[in-house]
Design an enzyme around this catalytic site. Structure first.
Site, PDB file in Angstrom:
ATOM      1  N   SER A   1       8.192   3.553  -9.110  1.00  0.00           N
ATOM      2  CA  SER A   1       8.365   3.590 -10.567  1.00  0.00           C
ATOM      3  C   SER A   1       9.444   2.588 -10.969  1.00  0.00           C
ATOM      4  O   SER A   1      10.234   2.143 -10.125  1.00  0.00           O
ATOM      5  CB  SER A   1       8.733   4.996 -11.033  1.00  0.00           C
TER       6      SER A   1
ATOM      7  N   SER B   1       0.828  -1.198   0.000  1.00  0.00           N
ATOM      8  CA  SER B   1       0.000   0.000   0.000  1.00  0.00           C
ATOM      9  C   SER B   1       0.871   1.260   0.000  1.00  0.00           C
ATOM     10  O   SER B   1       1.667   1.465  -0.914  1.00  0.00           O
ATOM     11  CB  SER B   1      -0.965  -0.038   1.190  1.00  0.00           C
TER      12      SER B   1
ATOM     13  N   HIS C   1      -7.303  -5.831  -0.865  1.00  0.00           N
ATOM     14  CA  HIS C   1      -6.052  -5.065  -0.792  1.00  0.00           C
ATOM     15  C   HIS C   1      -4.913  -5.971  -0.299  1.00  0.00           C
ATOM     16  O   HIS C   1      -3.832  -6.020  -0.898  1.00  0.00           O
ATOM     17  CB  HIS C   1      -6.261  -3.887   0.160  1.00  0.00           C
TER      18      HIS C   1
ATOM     19  N   ALA D   1       6.831  10.377 -11.122  1.00  0.00           N
ATOM     20  CA  ALA D   1       7.635   9.209 -10.732  1.00  0.00           C
ATOM     21  C   ALA D   1       8.464   9.407  -9.461  1.00  0.00           C
ATOM     22  O   ALA D   1       8.544   8.491  -8.636  1.00  0.00           O
ATOM     23  CB  ALA D   1       8.525   8.781 -11.891  1.00  0.00           C
TER      24      ALA D   1
ATOM     25  N   ARG E   1       6.487   8.489  -6.183  1.00  0.00           N
ATOM     26  CA  ARG E   1       5.793   7.203  -6.060  1.00  0.00           C
ATOM     27  C   ARG E   1       6.713   6.090  -6.558  1.00  0.00           C
ATOM     28  O   ARG E   1       7.833   6.336  -6.993  1.00  0.00           O
ATOM     29  CB  ARG E   1       4.506   7.204  -6.889  1.00  0.00           C
TER      30      ARG E   1
ATOM     31  N   ASP F   1      13.281   2.803  -9.833  1.00  0.00           N
ATOM     32  CA  ASP F   1      13.664   2.785  -8.419  1.00  0.00           C
ATOM     33  C   ASP F   1      14.510   1.580  -8.012  1.00  0.00           C
ATOM     34  O   ASP F   1      15.046   1.552  -6.901  1.00  0.00           O
ATOM     35  CB  ASP F   1      12.408   2.853  -7.540  1.00  0.00           C
TER      36      ASP F   1
ATOM     37  N   ASP G   1       0.094  -4.151  -4.090  1.00  0.00           N
ATOM     38  CA  ASP G   1      -1.055  -3.260  -4.269  1.00  0.00           C
ATOM     39  C   ASP G   1      -0.743  -1.846  -3.784  1.00  0.00           C
ATOM     40  O   ASP G   1      -1.340  -1.353  -2.805  1.00  0.00           O
ATOM     41  CB  ASP G   1      -2.300  -3.795  -3.561  1.00  0.00           C
TER      42      ASP G   1
END
Length: 475
Positions: A199, A159, A268, A194, A197, A202, A183
């Site tokens: 991407s 998450s 989730h 990017a 978050r 990374d 997820d």
């Protein structure tokens, strides 16, 4: 001579104390360099997967020895997500235990950012940048202080934790080996750039499981767009079998996200349990297939393994790095083990009179050398004369090599005068089936050259055609 010896001894003691003093100052300075790190790094053990009994403290080299960190093995770093309770969720020790069972000599570190994760969701979402910075600084320190290779580091983030893992990966001195996004959260990240978050840039390899993407972009619990090298959408990614979708939607609509913690957990968290399944059932990995859309996948059009078009879900994934993110799909069971067996079925419906029927319910039964799977339901949106239709079915058991199948056209649930006067029907000569897991194609022939399939009547029976050239292995 005695005075000289005494002088030398005194000088040696003084130099030793000076060196120790400087070493202590250096160690203190190093500790001060990391004093603003709020995240905690607990090295859990196979014997106690549920408790944070020993912490690795950035800047304190002694803590690494105290916790018995294995410098020659790989390291997993588990990063949790948003929490309502401020406590670890039950999946954490389960994942830790599964990682140790698969890799007994590894280091499994649980990153504790609970104090930041229990804020209101938008606040906690903003904290992922700070958590990512904490994790990156810890990893960089391990590399600089102990020469620990980043090629041994695998981050697993759930998450919000997936985005924290991505941010961490973007800030390390060298790329870590792998990041697995379980997820990744959608709200506040669907349209983020990017650097903010998860991407593909990374880590050396980024794989992502999307299990709860239902809803409009930006409002779905899980992020909808692909954010890795390989993005897998089990069951289309929207919702997972065995989860109560109606209740979840109703609660979200009535009360918002604040009261939906328990309900969203099912789909989730399925991402975590799918990964755990891949760790525990390594000999039977679930297979995912590259496809342009979930609609095309539902038609069975994507069960090819040529040119990396299929891949294993979870730990044993093949590290394929395409120029564009690869979206992959599969079906699963509602509980562990999640593996199913996929089949594409192609049927040509023939007839002398033109007929078109919409939303027709059928059942197909497969019989193999190992087992059988009967009365598998499927619906065709349209069935017309002299057209070929392709669709996907799956079985929860391995039925072995296919030998025979039965096809039944079910009656409507409502009364139809037209069906009462005359029963609609089609002529079917052959049915083509492709098994996704084995990549084998089989053609089934009617026992009577042509089978007449009638609505609401007995099923038509098809057996494996005798012509060996018709039945072959395909990529």
């Amino acid at each position: 001579m005695e005075s000289k010896a005494l002088l030398v001894l005194t000088l040696a003691v003084w130099l030793q104390s000076l060196t120790a003093s400087r070493g202590g100052v250096a160690a203190a300075d190093q500790r001060r360099d990391f004093i603003d790190i709020e995240s905690k790094f607990a090295l859990r053990t196979p014997e106690d997967t549920a408790e944070d009994t020993c912490h690795l403290i950035p800047g304190v080299a002694e803590s690494v020895a105290t916790c018995h960190f294995n410098h020659s093995s790989k390291t997993f770093m588990v990063i949790h997500g948003w929490t309502v309770t401020g406590m670890y969720e039950s999946w954490v020790p389960k994942l830790v235990a599964a990682l140790y069972k698969r890799e007994p000599d590894s280091n499994v570190i649980v990153v504790d950012w609970l104090s930041r994760a229990q804020e209101h969701y938008p606040v906690s979402a903003g904290y992922t940048k700070l958590v990512g910075q904490d994790v990156a600084r810890f990893i960089n320190w391990m590399e600089e202080e102990f020469n620990y290779p980043l090629d041994n580091v695998h981050l697993l983030g759930y998450s919000l934790g997936a985005h924290a893992a991505g941010i961490a990966g973007s800030l390390t001195n060298k790329k870590v080996n792998r990041i697995t996004g379980l997820d990744p959260a959608g709200p506040n990240f669907e349209y983020a750039e990017a650097p903010s978050r998860l991407s593909p840039d990374d880590a050396d390899f980024v794989d992502v499981l999307h299990t709860f993407t239902r809803g409009s972009p930006g409002r779905s619990i899980g992020i909808q767009k692909p954010v890795g090298h390989v993005d897998i959408y089990p069951n289309g990614g929207t919702f997972q079998p065995g989860c109560n979708i109606g209740e979840a939607i109703r609660v979200i609509a009535e009360r918002g996200l604040g009261d939906v913690d328990q309900l969203v957990k099912c789909s989730h968290e399925r991402s975590i349990h799918l990964f755990i399944d891949s760790l525990l059932n390594e000999e039977n990995p679930s297979k995912a297939y590259r496809c342009s859309s979930k609609e095309a996948f539902e038609k069975g059009l994507c069960l090819s393994c040529r040119k990396n078009r299929c891949n294993n879900l979870g730990y044993e994934i093949n590290k394929v790095r395409a120029k564009r993110s690869s979206k992959m799909y599969l079906k699963t069971r509602s509980q562990m083990p999640y593996k199913v067996f996929h089949y594409q079925v192609k049927i040509h419906f023939s007839g002398t009179e033109s007929e078109t029927h919409t939303n027709q319910a059928f059942e197909i039964s497969l019989y193999g050398t190992v087992a059988e799977s009967e009365n598998i339901p499927f619906t065709l949106p349209e069935v017309s004369t002299n057209k070929t239709y392709s669709f996907l079915i799956y079985t929860e058991v391995d039925i072995g090599e296919l030998l025979m199948l039965k096809l039944k056209w079910k009656s409507d649930s409502y009364f139809s005068w037209s069906d009462w006067w005359s029963s609609p029907g089609f002529a079917i000569q052959k049915i083509r089936v492709k098994a996704g897991e084995t990549q084998k194609k089989v053609i089934f022939c009617s026992r009577e050259k042509v089978s007449h399939l009638q609505k609401g009547k007995a099923p038509a029976v098809f057996v494996k055609c005798h012509d060996k050239s018709l039945n072959k292995k395909s990529g």
